[in-house]
Design a protein around this motif. Structure first.
Motif, mmCIF file in Angstrom:
data_model
loop_
_atom_site.group_PDB
_atom_site.id
_atom_site.type_symbol
_atom_site.label_atom_id
_atom_site.label_comp_id
_atom_site.label_asym_id
_atom_site.label_seq_id
_atom_site.Cartn_x
_atom_site.Cartn_y
_atom_site.Cartn_z
ATOM 1 N N HIS A 19 -14.528 -40.449 7.086
ATOM 2 C CA HIS A 19 -14.799 -41.227 7.168
ATOM 3 C C HIS A 19 -16.042 -41.581 5.966
ATOM 4 C CE1 HIS A 19 -13.090 -43.869 10.758
ATOM 5 N NE2 HIS A 19 -13.035 -42.580 11.194
ATOM 6 N N VAL A 20 -16.999 -40.652 6.708
ATOM 7 C CA VAL A 20 -18.263 -40.789 5.666
ATOM 8 C C VAL A 20 -18.414 -40.788 4.124
ATOM 9 C CG1 VAL A 20 -20.450 -39.302 5.528
ATOM 10 C CG2 VAL A 20 -19.293 -39.501 7.267
ATOM 11 N N LEU A 21 -17.202 -39.705 3.732
ATOM 12 C CA LEU A 21 -16.520 -40.024 2.018
ATOM 13 C C LEU A 21 -16.483 -41.408 1.473
ATOM 14 C CD1 LEU A 21 -16.437 -38.275 -0.010
ATOM 15 C CD2 LEU A 21 -14.447 -37.218 0.628
ATOM 16 N N ALA A 22 -14.922 -41.667 2.267
ATOM 17 C CA ALA A 22 -14.604 -42.609 1.770
ATOM 18 C C ALA A 22 -16.200 -44.002 1.739
ATOM 19 C CB ALA A 22 -14.318 -43.574 2.722
ATOM 20 N N GLY A 23 -17.321 -43.509 3.147
ATOM 21 C CA GLY A 23 -18.494 -44.842 2.892
ATOM 22 C C GLY A 23 -19.313 -44.447 1.428
ATOM 23 N N LEU A 24 -19.005 -43.331 1.654
ATOM 24 C CA LEU A 24 -20.224 -42.706 0.327
ATOM 25 C C LEU A 24 -20.048 -43.066 -1.014
ATOM 26 C CD1 LEU A 24 -21.353 -39.329 0.400
ATOM 27 C CD2 LEU A 24 -22.892 -41.285 0.328
ATOM 28 N N ASN B 213 -13.901 -24.744 3.284
ATOM 29 C CA ASN B 213 -14.431 -26.933 3.063
ATOM 30 C C ASN B 213 -13.327 -27.309 3.678
ATOM 31 O OD1 ASN B 213 -16.904 -25.381 1.713
ATOM 32 N ND2 ASN B 213 -15.786 -25.946 -0.333
ATOM 33 N N ALA B 214 -12.625 -27.057 4.358
ATOM 34 C CA ALA B 214 -11.703 -27.693 5.349
ATOM 35 C C ALA B 214 -12.955 -28.999 6.013
ATOM 36 C CB ALA B 214 -11.132 -27.435 6.716
ATOM 37 N N LEU B 215 -12.049 -30.387 6.191
ATOM 38 C CA LEU B 215 -12.229 -31.569 6.296
ATOM 39 C C LEU B 215 -12.531 -31.942 8.155
ATOM 40 C CD1 LEU B 215 -12.799 -33.708 3.133
ATOM 41 C CD2 LEU B 215 -14.902 -31.808 4.237
ATOM 42 N N GLU C 143 -20.509 -33.512 -2.752
ATOM 43 C CA GLU C 143 -20.532 -32.080 -1.855
ATOM 44 C C GLU C 143 -19.822 -31.929 -0.684
ATOM 45 O OE1 GLU C 143 -22.669 -27.895 -3.231
ATOM 46 O OE2 GLU C 143 -23.388 -29.227 -1.560
ATOM 47 N N ILE C 144 -19.003 -31.602 -0.488
ATOM 48 C CA ILE C 144 -17.761 -31.317 0.563
ATOM 49 C C ILE C 144 -17.659 -30.281 1.231
ATOM 50 C CG2 ILE C 144 -16.585 -33.750 0.272
ATOM 51 C CD1 ILE C 144 -13.699 -31.851 -0.974
ATOM 52 N N GLY C 145 -17.044 -30.235 2.175
ATOM 53 C CA GLY C 145 -17.125 -28.796 3.209
ATOM 54 C C GLY C 145 -18.489 -28.374 4.085
ATOM 55 N N ASP C 146 -19.160 -27.361 4.491
ATOM 56 C CA ASP C 146 -19.779 -26.505 4.353
ATOM 57 C C ASP C 146 -19.951 -25.247 3.737
ATOM 58 O OD1 ASP C 146 -18.169 -25.217 6.294
ATOM 59 O OD2 ASP C 146 -18.436 -25.658 7.826
ATOM 60 N N GLY C 147 -18.948 -24.399 3.233
ATOM 61 C CA GLY C 147 -18.920 -22.662 2.843
ATOM 62 C C GLY C 147 -18.330 -22.155 3.785
ATOM 63 N N ARG D 60 -20.219 -32.224 6.383
ATOM 64 C CA ARG D 60 -19.934 -31.165 5.488
ATOM 65 C C ARG D 60 -18.722 -31.626 4.685
ATOM 66 N NH1 ARG D 60 -14.966 -28.892 9.900
ATOM 67 N NH2 ARG D 60 -15.356 -30.851 11.130
ATOM 68 N N VAL D 61 -20.362 -33.450 4.538
ATOM 69 C CA VAL D 61 -20.399 -34.279 3.693
ATOM 70 C C VAL D 61 -21.534 -34.689 2.997
ATOM 71 C CG1 VAL D 61 -19.698 -36.107 2.652
ATOM 72 C CG2 VAL D 61 -18.254 -35.231 4.491
ATOM 73 N N SER D 62 -22.246 -34.987 2.147
ATOM 74 C CA SER D 62 -23.244 -34.731 1.516
ATOM 75 C C SER D 62 -23.435 -35.269 -0.207
ATOM 76 C CB SER D 62 -24.408 -33.555 1.399
ATOM 77 O OG SER D 62 -24.235 -32.443 0.510
ATOM 78 N N HIS D 63 -24.656 -35.885 -0.068
ATOM 79 C CA HIS D 63 -24.165 -36.534 -1.474
ATOM 80 C C HIS D 63 -26.083 -35.297 -2.917
ATOM 81 C CE1 HIS D 63 -25.840 -39.971 -0.469
ATOM 82 N NE2 HIS D 63 -26.631 -40.054 -0.792
ATOM 83 N N GLY D 64 -25.722 -36.436 -3.818
ATOM 84 C CA GLY D 64 -27.538 -36.350 -4.424
ATOM 85 C C GLY D 64 -27.370 -36.896 -5.730
ATOM 86 N N LEU D 65 -28.413 -37.023 -6.208
ATOM 87 C CA LEU D 65 -27.857 -38.822 -7.801
ATOM 88 C C LEU D 65 -28.636 -37.655 -8.193
ATOM 89 C CD1 LEU D 65 -29.106 -41.616 -6.221
ATOM 90 C CD2 LEU D 65 -27.128 -40.557 -6.734
ATOM 91 N N HIS D 66 -27.799 -37.729 -9.600
ATOM 92 C CA HIS D 66 -28.133 -36.632 -10.822
ATOM 93 C C HIS D 66 -28.725 -37.749 -12.189
ATOM 94 C CE1 HIS D 66 -28.418 -32.758 -8.793
ATOM 95 N NE2 HIS D 66 -27.797 -33.599 -8.085
#
Length: 254
Positions: free
Chosen positions: A34-39, A26-28, A18-22, A5-11
């Motif tokens: 933890h992962v979002l804070a680290g990102l 998109n509740a977390l 991107e948060i949630g799984d659709g 439910r938390v991923s990222h990309g570079l543009h």
């Protein structure tokens, strides 16, 4: 550094989280905070990253925390989750690069706090935003109230927290809660354009602007304060447990 439910990309110079799984708007879950804070802490250290955009997966932003995590949870477990949320929001506020929220559909509860922790909030004209938490026995913290009041004032914070209503996009931009409103389906594209423009500016000037802005926001969580000292929301535990079970059994929309 990701979960389902938390991923990222570079543009280019813009990082996209991107948060949630659709599902479940998109509740977390607890680990996601933890992962979002680290990102948010790590991405600005990557070469070239000059701005971050936070978006929800699919056609919504986030309705906050996953209520399923709190079924049969202990009081201490619930409290820890709120501290983890606050740690995440403060990580966003302290980011060395600007963070922009791209909000479609809904940003409620912790989803609203996540959006308001960002420097800029781009809201779809079809979206709604607010803090409908009192009905779950959640007791608003100083930090949570500050994120609303520093943008829209104490009167609007009182309105949102006491009534639990969600603001329309028009209301939200008129009271200054969000940065701008855009046509439905274009929040992410607009936020990315803004982030790209920011990334093209001299890094020193953007950093200076962020420092100056932090000094003229008296309601902002003080620099150096942590999640424990700013007291993430506590709960009236019995009311909270009953409300969560009622919510999940009826599947009422947030």
């Amino acid at each position: 550094m990701a979960t389902e439910r938390v991923s990222h990309g570079l543009h280019g110079k813009v990082a996209v989280i991107e948060i949630g799984d659709g599902t479940r708007r998109n509740a977390l879950g607890a680990r996601d905070w933890h992962v979002l804070a680290g990102l948010v802490a790590w991405l600005p250290t990557e070469p070239g990253v000059a701005a971050i955009v936070v978006r929800g997966r699919g056609d919504t932003f986030s309705a906050g925390s996953d209520m399923n995590d709190w079924v049969d949870a202990s009081f201490e477990g619930v409290e820890q989750t709120f501290r983890d949320m606050e740690t995440c929001f403060q990580a966003i506020e302290r980011s060395s690069v600007p963070v922009i929220a791209a909000v479609e559909d809904i940003a409620a509860g912790a989803g609203c706090q996540l959006a308001l922790a960002c420097d800029l909030v781009v809201l779809s004209e079809a979206a709604r935003i607010g803090m409908p938490v009192a009905r779950f026995g959640i007791q608003a913290s100083e930090a949570f109230v500050a994120r609303v009041s520093r943008r829209a004032g104490k009167a609007m914070a009182a309105d949102l927290y006491l009534t639990g209503r969600l603001l329309t996009a028009e209301e939200a931009v008129n009271v200054g809660l969000v940065t701008r409103v855009v046509p439905a389906g274009t929040a992410f594209a607009t936020a990315t354009t803004i982030a790209t423009q920011i990334a093209a500016a001299p890094e020193g000037a953007i950093s200076a602007a962020k420092r100056a802005l932090s000094q003229v926001e008296p309601a902002r969580v003080a620099a150096g304060a942590d999640a424990a000292t700013t007291a993430g929301p506590t709960v009236a535990y019995n009311d909270f447990v009953e409300a969560i079970r009622d919510f999940l059994s009826s599947r009422r929309p947030t």
